[in-house]
Design a protein around this motif. Structure first.
Motif, PDB file in Angstrom:
ATOM      1  N   SER A 173     -12.532  41.053  -1.020  1.00 12.15           N
ATOM      2  CA  SER A 173     -13.330  39.948  -0.550  1.00 12.15           C
ATOM      3  C   SER A 173     -14.183  40.621   0.856  1.00 12.15           C
ATOM      4  O   SER A 173     -14.925  39.808   1.425  1.00 12.15           O
ATOM      5  CB  SER A 173     -12.833  38.582  -0.273  1.00 12.15           C
ATOM      6  N   THR A 174     -13.912  41.752   1.017  1.00 10.40           N
ATOM      7  CA  THR A 174     -14.468  42.485   2.207  1.00 10.40           C
ATOM      8  C   THR A 174     -15.954  42.548   2.219  1.00 10.40           C
ATOM      9  O   THR A 174     -16.624  42.289   3.300  1.00 10.40           O
ATOM     10  CB  THR A 174     -13.819  43.738   2.445  1.00 10.40           C
ATOM     11  N   PHE A 182     -17.967  40.390   0.872  1.00 14.35           N
ATOM     12  CA  PHE A 182     -18.356  39.143   1.425  1.00 14.35           C
ATOM     13  C   PHE A 182     -17.249  37.907   1.644  1.00 14.35           C
ATOM     14  O   PHE A 182     -16.680  37.309   0.715  1.00 14.35           O
ATOM     15  CB  PHE A 182     -19.280  38.249   0.222  1.00 14.35           C
ATOM     16  N   PRO A 183     -16.813  37.744   2.939  1.00 18.49           N
ATOM     17  CA  PRO A 183     -15.360  37.484   3.077  1.00 18.49           C
ATOM     18  C   PRO A 183     -15.448  35.997   2.943  1.00 18.49           C
ATOM     19  O   PRO A 183     -16.500  35.121   3.182  1.00 18.49           O
ATOM     20  CB  PRO A 183     -15.412  37.767   4.674  1.00 18.49           C
ATOM     21  N   ASP A 220     -13.978  33.576   4.493  1.00 21.44           N
ATOM     22  CA  ASP A 220     -14.212  32.807   5.826  1.00 21.44           C
ATOM     23  C   ASP A 220     -15.549  33.401   6.509  1.00 21.44           C
ATOM     24  O   ASP A 220     -15.435  33.327   7.818  1.00 21.44           O
ATOM     25  CB  ASP A 220     -13.007  33.137   6.623  1.00 21.44           C
ATOM     26  N   VAL A 221     -16.371  33.722   5.752  1.00 23.07           N
ATOM     27  CA  VAL A 221     -17.676  34.230   6.365  1.00 23.07           C
ATOM     28  C   VAL A 221     -18.463  33.117   7.396  1.00 23.07           C
ATOM     29  O   VAL A 221     -18.945  33.521   8.392  1.00 23.07           O
ATOM     30  CB  VAL A 221     -18.894  34.385   5.100  1.00 23.07           C
ATOM     31  N   TYR A 270     -19.492  24.216   4.092  1.00 21.05           N
ATOM     32  CA  TYR A 270     -18.950  24.771   5.625  1.00 21.05           C
ATOM     33  C   TYR A 270     -19.451  23.558   6.436  1.00 21.05           C
ATOM     34  O   TYR A 270     -20.649  23.237   6.516  1.00 21.05           O
ATOM     35  CB  TYR A 270     -19.363  26.107   5.945  1.00 21.05           C
ATOM     36  N   LEU A 328     -25.220  31.552   3.762  1.00 21.44           N
ATOM     37  CA  LEU A 328     -25.134  32.411   4.854  1.00 21.44           C
ATOM     38  C   LEU A 328     -26.410  32.953   5.387  1.00 21.44           C
ATOM     39  O   LEU A 328     -26.865  32.977   6.724  1.00 21.44           O
ATOM     40  CB  LEU A 328     -24.351  33.895   4.467  1.00 21.44           C
ATOM     41  N   SER A 370     -23.300  35.653  10.508  1.00 19.98           N
ATOM     42  CA  SER A 370     -21.845  35.385  10.552  1.00 19.98           C
ATOM     43  C   SER A 370     -21.431  35.697  12.071  1.00 19.98           C
ATOM     44  O   SER A 370     -21.286  37.237  12.064  1.00 19.98           O
ATOM     45  CB  SER A 370     -21.142  35.764   9.458  1.00 19.98           C
ATOM     46  N   TYR A 386     -18.191  38.078  11.106  1.00 24.30           N
ATOM     47  CA  TYR A 386     -18.578  39.339  10.385  1.00 24.30           C
ATOM     48  C   TYR A 386     -20.250  39.559  10.861  1.00 24.30           C
ATOM     49  O   TYR A 386     -20.986  39.470  10.114  1.00 24.30           O
ATOM     50  CB  TYR A 386     -18.568  39.276   8.931  1.00 24.30           C
ATOM     51  N   LEU A 388     -22.939  41.445   8.436  1.00 24.43           N
ATOM     52  CA  LEU A 388     -23.490  40.989   7.178  1.00 24.43           C
ATOM     53  C   LEU A 388     -25.032  40.544   7.225  1.00 24.43           C
ATOM     54  O   LEU A 388     -25.379  40.057   8.334  1.00 24.43           O
ATOM     55  CB  LEU A 388     -22.681  39.904   6.603  1.00 24.43           C
ATOM     56  N   SER A 394     -25.790  40.145   0.786  1.00 21.59           N
ATOM     57  CA  SER A 394     -25.184  38.963   0.226  1.00 21.59           C
ATOM     58  C   SER A 394     -25.949  38.824  -1.187  1.00 21.59           C
ATOM     59  O   SER A 394     -25.180  38.486  -2.157  1.00 21.59           O
ATOM     60  CB  SER A 394     -25.340  37.783   1.081  1.00 21.59           C
TER      61      SER A 394
END
Length: 408
Positions: free
Chosen positions: A69-70, A72-73, A75-76, A93, A114, A282, A285, A288, A293
């Motif tokens: 999942s790196t 698009f994590p 916990d974005v 979220y 995002l 994010s 992150y 990103l 995405s």
């Protein structure tokens, strides 16, 4: 033999559409393929099994293999939860002070939520309680393949997301909430507000869809919207290739006098995915981007391309299908002018705040001002940004300041 020839023709069209330097006669090819598509559509459809009613997002596979999942994590953004609904799971979220002004954000057609992460963070910094979620078929939300992506589905999704909160967003003690929609999300927000104005304290539309004039839709997008002209697998192949390619050219300079300006999938991508070196969507992150995405969704979300196509066909985009929703909202706001301030319920602001990009080639500024003013019976306040369709994901701090001032 015929089906193999059809597949080769689709490859040819996709290559012509995706390549910015192609000199091939695309219109002639599309016409020939259209004729062939009408003849072979039934055969092609019979080759493919029907999709399941709910196409799952990549969430479960990534939960079982977190190392994958790196790109698009999970916990974005802060405050993640997954909400089970009859239409599939919704990724929501929610974070910020529990006693802060409640703000719900609705994103656009091609990106996950995002894309509004920078604005969400900026509003939390200013004391707001923010909720944001992935529309069906985007990010970590499932895709209900048997339901058209129209304003009815998206209004239901908003209510489902709100009901999942540990806080009251719609009850008598909730104090109502501010609704913000960007692009397709603007059309969704306007439709929702026209039916549920009493739930809202304010409505803000950022480069909103919903009043786009049919004369400005490009012919390529018209072909894709006309269901039945091409077999669905061919349409998916074309759109997937275009989405995967991403923005290929620099945004065009807007011409106020160009009344024949048309837009399509390629314009939405070129305008909506422009980034800024200072863009941070994010904070967990910061590298990103919206473009990354979208590529991730194309490669990993099995329902994304179909959701995109369904939104183009059925979503609250065109004036000819959405004008009544805008007029209903305008009528509500006009009627409230005669009410006593102490008895008014819903949309405490007398006007809808509409933010537009000066050089936006997707949502034309002059058209939107004219049409929104008429539909909302003059109950609109406009602000402008000196860039294009991407302004909510680039100038989010400036936008957040405008919002706070408007709410005061």
């Amino acid at each position: 033999m015929a089906l193999e020839f059809f597949r080769q023709t689709a490859d040819f069209i996709a290559d012509s559409w995706i390549s910015p330097h192609s000199q091939r006669p695309l219109l002639a090819v599309a016409g020939a393929s259209l004729t062939l598509g009408l003849a072979l559509g039934a055969i092609w459809s019979s080759e493919n099994s029907h999709p399941s009613k709910i196409i799952p997002s990549p969430l479960k596979s990534l939960q079982s293999s977190p190392s994958e999942s790196t790109a698009f994590p999970l916990d974005v953004l802060p405050g993640a939860r997954d909400v089970a609904t009859p239409y599939g799971s919704i990724r929501v979220y929610e974070w910020g002070p529990e006693d802060g002004q409640k703000v719900l954000l609705v994103h656009g057609i091609s990106t996950p939520c995002l894309s509004l992460g920078g604005l969400a963070h900026a509003l939390v910094d200013r004391g707001c309680r923010v909720m944001i979620f992935d529309l069906f078929g985007r990010g970590f939300s499932d895709y209900p393949a048997d339901v058209p992506q129209d304003h009815r589905l998206f209004s239901t999704q908003i209510l489902l997301a709100l009901a999942s909160s540990p806080l009251s967003w719609t009850g008598a003690s909730s104090g109502q909430f501010s609704l913000i929609g960007f692009s397709l999300g603007g059309g969704i927000a306007a439709a929702f507000a026209s039916y549920f104005p009493n739930l809202l304290s304010s409505l803000t539309l950022l480069a909103p869809a919903g009043l786009l004039r049919a004369s400005h839709i490009g012919w390529q997008t018209r072909l894709l919207c006309a269901k039945g002209w091409f077999p669905e697998d061919i349409v998916s192949k074309l759109v997937k290739g275009r989405l995967k390619a991403g923005p290929l050219v620099s945004p065009k300079k807007h011409k106020d006098t160009d009344k024949d300006q048309t837009v399509g999938v390629e314009d939405a991508l070129t305008e909506g995915l422009v980034a800024s070196p200072n863009q941070v969507l994010s904070r967990a992150y910061p590298s990103l981007t919206t473009a990354a995405s979208v590529n991730w969704q194309v490669e990993n979300h099995p329902g994304f391309v179909s959701a995109f196509i369904s939104s183009i066909r059925h979503g609250p985009i065109l004036q000819k299908t959405e004008l009544e929703n805008w007029k209903r909202l305008g009528s509500f706001l006009s009627q409230r002018k005669d009410e006593d301030d102490d008895t008014r319920i819903g949309l405490s602001h007398n006007k809808v705040l509409i933010a537009l990009g000066e050089t936006d080639n997707v949502i034309a500024k002059d058209d939107t001002v004219e049409d929104a003013t008429a539909a909302l019976e003059g109950n609109a306040h406009f602000i402008y940004f000196s860039i294009g369709h991407e302004f909510p994901s680039v100038e989010y701090d400036k936008l957040a300041n405008h919002l706070i001032e408007f709410w005061k």
